[in-house]
Design an enzyme around this catalytic site. Structure first.
Site, PDB file in Angstrom:
ATOM      1  N   HIS A  63       1.054  -1.133  -0.134  1.00  0.00           N
ATOM      2  CA  HIS A  63      -0.029  -0.121  -0.269  1.00  0.00           C
ATOM      3  C   HIS A  63       0.703   1.254   0.015  1.00  0.00           C
ATOM      4  O   HIS A  63       2.027   1.234   0.393  1.00  0.00           O
ATOM      5  CB  HIS A  63      -0.886  -0.039   1.101  1.00  0.00           C
ATOM      6  CG  HIS A  63      -2.103  -1.023   1.133  1.00  0.00           C
ATOM      7  ND1 HIS A  63      -3.067  -0.880   2.061  1.00  0.00           N
ATOM      8  CD2 HIS A  63      -2.207  -2.201   0.603  1.00  0.00           C
ATOM      9  CE1 HIS A  63      -3.761  -1.928   1.908  1.00  0.00           C
ATOM     10  NE2 HIS A  63      -3.248  -2.460   0.796  1.00  0.00           N
ATOM     11  N   GLU A  65       0.879   3.817   1.787  1.00  0.00           N
ATOM     12  CA  GLU A  65       1.373   4.282   3.127  1.00  0.00           C
ATOM     13  C   GLU A  65       2.483   3.343   3.492  1.00  0.00           C
ATOM     14  O   GLU A  65       3.396   3.872   4.161  1.00  0.00           O
ATOM     15  CB  GLU A  65       0.196   4.085   4.284  1.00  0.00           C
ATOM     16  CG  GLU A  65      -1.092   4.885   4.001  1.00  0.00           C
ATOM     17  CD  GLU A  65      -2.124   4.052   3.240  1.00  0.00           C
ATOM     18  OE1 GLU A  65      -3.385   4.468   3.480  1.00  0.00           O
ATOM     19  OE2 GLU A  65      -1.843   3.341   2.316  1.00  0.00           O
ATOM     20  N   CYS A  93      -6.293   1.960   5.893  1.00  0.00           N
ATOM     21  CA  CYS A  93      -6.617   0.413   6.164  1.00  0.00           C
ATOM     22  C   CYS A  93      -6.378   0.369   7.690  1.00  0.00           C
ATOM     23  O   CYS A  93      -5.324   0.731   8.292  1.00  0.00           O
ATOM     24  CB  CYS A  93      -6.408  -0.669   5.223  1.00  0.00           C
ATOM     25  SG  CYS A  93      -4.898  -1.001   5.046  1.00  0.00           S
ATOM     26  N   CYS A  96      -2.283  -0.397   7.652  1.00  0.00           N
ATOM     27  CA  CYS A  96      -1.589   0.750   7.565  1.00  0.00           C
ATOM     28  C   CYS A  96      -1.648   1.641   8.688  1.00  0.00           C
ATOM     29  O   CYS A  96      -0.665   2.080   9.219  1.00  0.00           O
ATOM     30  CB  CYS A  96      -1.881   1.534   6.120  1.00  0.00           C
ATOM     31  SG  CYS A  96      -1.628   0.698   4.540  1.00  0.00           S
TER      32      CYS A  96
END
Length: 164
Positions: A63, A65, A93, A96
């Protein structure tokens, strides 16, 4: 108790940094990745830029992040990001948000809410969980319309079967 909505004396900087995150999200869109972009800022300087690379790397943890956290800790040569802020186009999410807590990031600024997996208030709030040892200041809704529209366009095209 964390301060979730402190007034920011420099809101124009928030827009500037979110625009940089949005540019990263557009890169993800163009690569047929879920269009999320992130930047990490330290002393008003961008020290990390990333976008989702889950499909490219065949890695569910890739991801924006997570990639930005790795870049930022490498740049600062530390595991703590306590003097840093994250600007991300979509609410983080749980994975993260958990990583951001572990990295002790100071602030999260996000664009669009994620009503299905958001872990900064929409579904759960890991960033403010009272049993964790760190809480993160959160500011929601920066460029939320643009960020939300990019996500909507992406999934509309995916449902239509279009290759992006």
């Amino acid at each position: 108790m964390p301060k979730s909505h402190d007034p920011n004396p420099k809101p124009f900087l928030d827009i500037f940094f979110m625009r940089e995150a949005f540019k990263e999200a557009q890169k993800a869109f163009e690569k047929d990745e879920v269009p999320v972009g992130a930047v990490i800022v330290h002393n008003n300087q961008i020290i990390a830029k990333a976008h989702n690379q889950v499909e490219l790397l065949k890695d569910p943890t890739a991801h924006a992040e997570m990639i930005a956290i790795t870049q930022a800790t490498n740049t600062l040569s530390t595991k703590w990001l306590s003097d840093c802020s994250l600007y991300v186009t979509l609410e983080p999410c749980s994975m993260c948000a958990g990583a951001l807590v572990l990295a002790r990031i100071s602030k999260i600024f996000f664009g669009a809410k994620d009503p299905k997996t958001g872990a900064c208030g929409s579904v759960v709030n890991i960033a403010h969980h009272k049993k964790l040892n760190h809480r993160i200041d959160i500011k929601r809704g920066i460029m939320k319309d643009e960020c939300g529209l990019l996500m909507t366009d992406f999934f509309r095209k995916k449902r239509a079967g279009a290759k992006l």
